[in-house]
Design a protein around this motif. Structure first.
Motif, short mmCIF file in Angstrom:
data_model
loop_
_atom_site.label_atom_id
_atom_site.label_comp_id
_atom_site.label_asym_id
_atom_site.label_seq_id
_atom_site.Cartn_x
_atom_site.Cartn_y
_atom_site.Cartn_z
N GLY A 26 0.78 -1.23 0.00
CA GLY A 26 0.00 0.00 0.00
C GLY A 26 0.81 1.27 0.00
O GLY A 26 0.26 2.36 -0.06
N ILE A 27 2.14 1.17 0.05
CA ILE A 27 3.00 2.35 0.04
C ILE A 27 3.59 2.46 -1.36
O ILE A 27 4.17 1.52 -1.87
CB ILE A 27 4.11 2.23 1.10
N ARG A 28 3.43 3.64 -1.97
CA ARG A 28 3.81 3.82 -3.37
C ARG A 28 5.11 4.60 -3.52
O ARG A 28 5.41 5.48 -2.73
CB ARG A 28 2.71 4.56 -4.11
N GLY A 29 5.84 4.25 -4.58
CA GLY A 29 6.97 5.01 -5.11
C GLY A 29 7.97 5.55 -4.10
O GLY A 29 8.62 4.81 -3.37
N ARG A 30 8.09 6.88 -4.09
CA ARG A 30 9.12 7.53 -3.28
C ARG A 30 8.87 7.39 -1.79
O ARG A 30 9.77 7.60 -0.99
CB ARG A 30 9.23 8.99 -3.64
N PHE A 31 7.66 7.02 -1.41
CA PHE A 31 7.34 6.87 0.01
C PHE A 31 7.92 5.59 0.60
O PHE A 31 7.93 5.41 1.81
CB PHE A 31 5.83 6.93 0.22
N LEU A 32 8.40 4.67 -0.24
CA LEU A 32 9.03 3.45 0.26
C LEU A 32 10.31 3.76 1.03
O LEU A 32 10.58 3.14 2.05
CB LEU A 32 9.32 2.49 -0.90
N THR A 33 11.09 4.72 0.54
CA THR A 33 12.31 5.08 1.27
C THR A 33 11.96 5.77 2.58
O THR A 33 12.65 5.56 3.59
CB THR A 33 13.21 5.98 0.43
N LEU A 34 10.91 6.56 2.59
CA LEU A 34 10.48 7.18 3.85
C LEU A 34 9.99 6.12 4.83
O LEU A 34 10.23 6.23 6.04
CB LEU A 34 9.38 8.21 3.58
N ALA A 35 9.31 5.10 4.33
CA ALA A 35 8.85 4.02 5.20
C ALA A 35 10.03 3.25 5.79
O ALA A 35 10.02 2.90 6.97
CB ALA A 35 7.93 3.08 4.43
N ALA A 36 11.03 2.99 4.96
CA ALA A 36 12.23 2.30 5.46
C ALA A 36 12.92 3.15 6.53
O ALA A 36 13.38 2.62 7.55
CB ALA A 36 13.18 2.01 4.31
N GLY A 37 12.97 4.45 6.31
CA GLY A 37 13.56 5.34 7.31
C GLY A 37 12.75 5.36 8.61
O GLY A 37 13.32 5.38 9.70
N ALA A 38 11.44 5.35 8.50
CA ALA A 38 10.58 5.34 9.70
C ALA A 38 10.78 4.06 10.51
O ALA A 38 10.85 4.11 11.74
CB ALA A 38 9.12 5.49 9.30
N ILE A 39 10.89 2.94 9.82
CA ILE A 39 11.11 1.67 10.52
C ILE A 39 12.51 1.66 11.16
O ILE A 39 12.69 1.20 12.29
CB ILE A 39 10.93 0.49 9.55
N GLY A 40 13.50 2.20 10.44
CA GLY A 40 14.86 2.29 11.01
C GLY A 40 14.91 3.17 12.24
O GLY A 40 15.55 2.83 13.25
N VAL A 41 14.21 4.31 12.19
CA VAL A 41 14.16 5.20 13.35
C VAL A 41 13.46 4.51 14.52
O VAL A 41 13.86 4.68 15.68
CB VAL A 41 13.46 6.53 12.97
N SER A 42 12.44 3.71 14.23
CA SER A 42 11.76 3.01 15.32
C SER A 42 12.68 2.00 15.99
O SER A 42 12.64 1.83 17.22
CB SER A 42 10.48 2.34 14.81
N PHE A 43 13.55 1.33 15.22
CA PHE A 43 14.49 0.39 15.84
C PHE A 43 15.55 1.12 16.68
O PHE A 43 15.91 0.66 17.76
CB PHE A 43 15.17 -0.48 14.78
N VAL A 44 16.01 2.25 16.17
CA VAL A 44 16.95 3.04 16.96
C VAL A 44 16.28 3.54 18.24
O VAL A 44 16.88 3.53 19.32
CB VAL A 44 17.51 4.21 16.12
N GLY A 45 15.01 3.95 18.12
CA GLY A 45 14.26 4.36 19.31
C GLY A 45 14.11 3.23 20.31
O GLY A 45 14.19 3.45 21.52
#
Length: 95
Positions: free
Chosen positions: A22-41
């Motif tokens: 359900g996540i399109r195009g350029r938002f995939l990199t933002l989603a990967a970043g959000a998941i990475g930030v959540s692991f760092v958190g």
């Protein structure tokens, strides 16, 4: 896959827009970043406050990031600022 005149297969690229869960195009990199930030958190909060606080922080950060992405995505892949009103440009070609 198309074939050229020599009989070799030629890949023409994606036929549909890129989408994953359900996540399109350029938002995939933002989603990967959000998941990475959540692991760092998770790591930071688990060291500072304990595993349960780290898990809760990870969930909150991941959900907040993904909700933000879905809200931005509803504006379109190429969302731009839409200025309302009339703009008058005076003397743009005068020296």
């Amino acid at each position: 896959m198309a074939m050229n005149e020599d009989g070799y297969p030629v890949f023409k690229g994606l036929q549909k827009p890129l989408e994953f869960m359900g996540i399109r195009g350029r938002f995939l990199t933002l989603a990967a970043g959000a998941i990475g930030v959540s692991f760092v958190g998770f790591i930071v909060f688990s060291i500072a406050l304990g595993k349960l606080a780290g898990f809760i922080a990870m969930l909150v950060l991941a959900v907040a990031g993904l909700v933000t992405i879905y809200v931005k995505q509803s504006g379109g892949l190429h969302n731009k600022k839409r200025h309302r009103g009339i703009f008058i440009y005076n003397n743009i070609f005068k020296r």
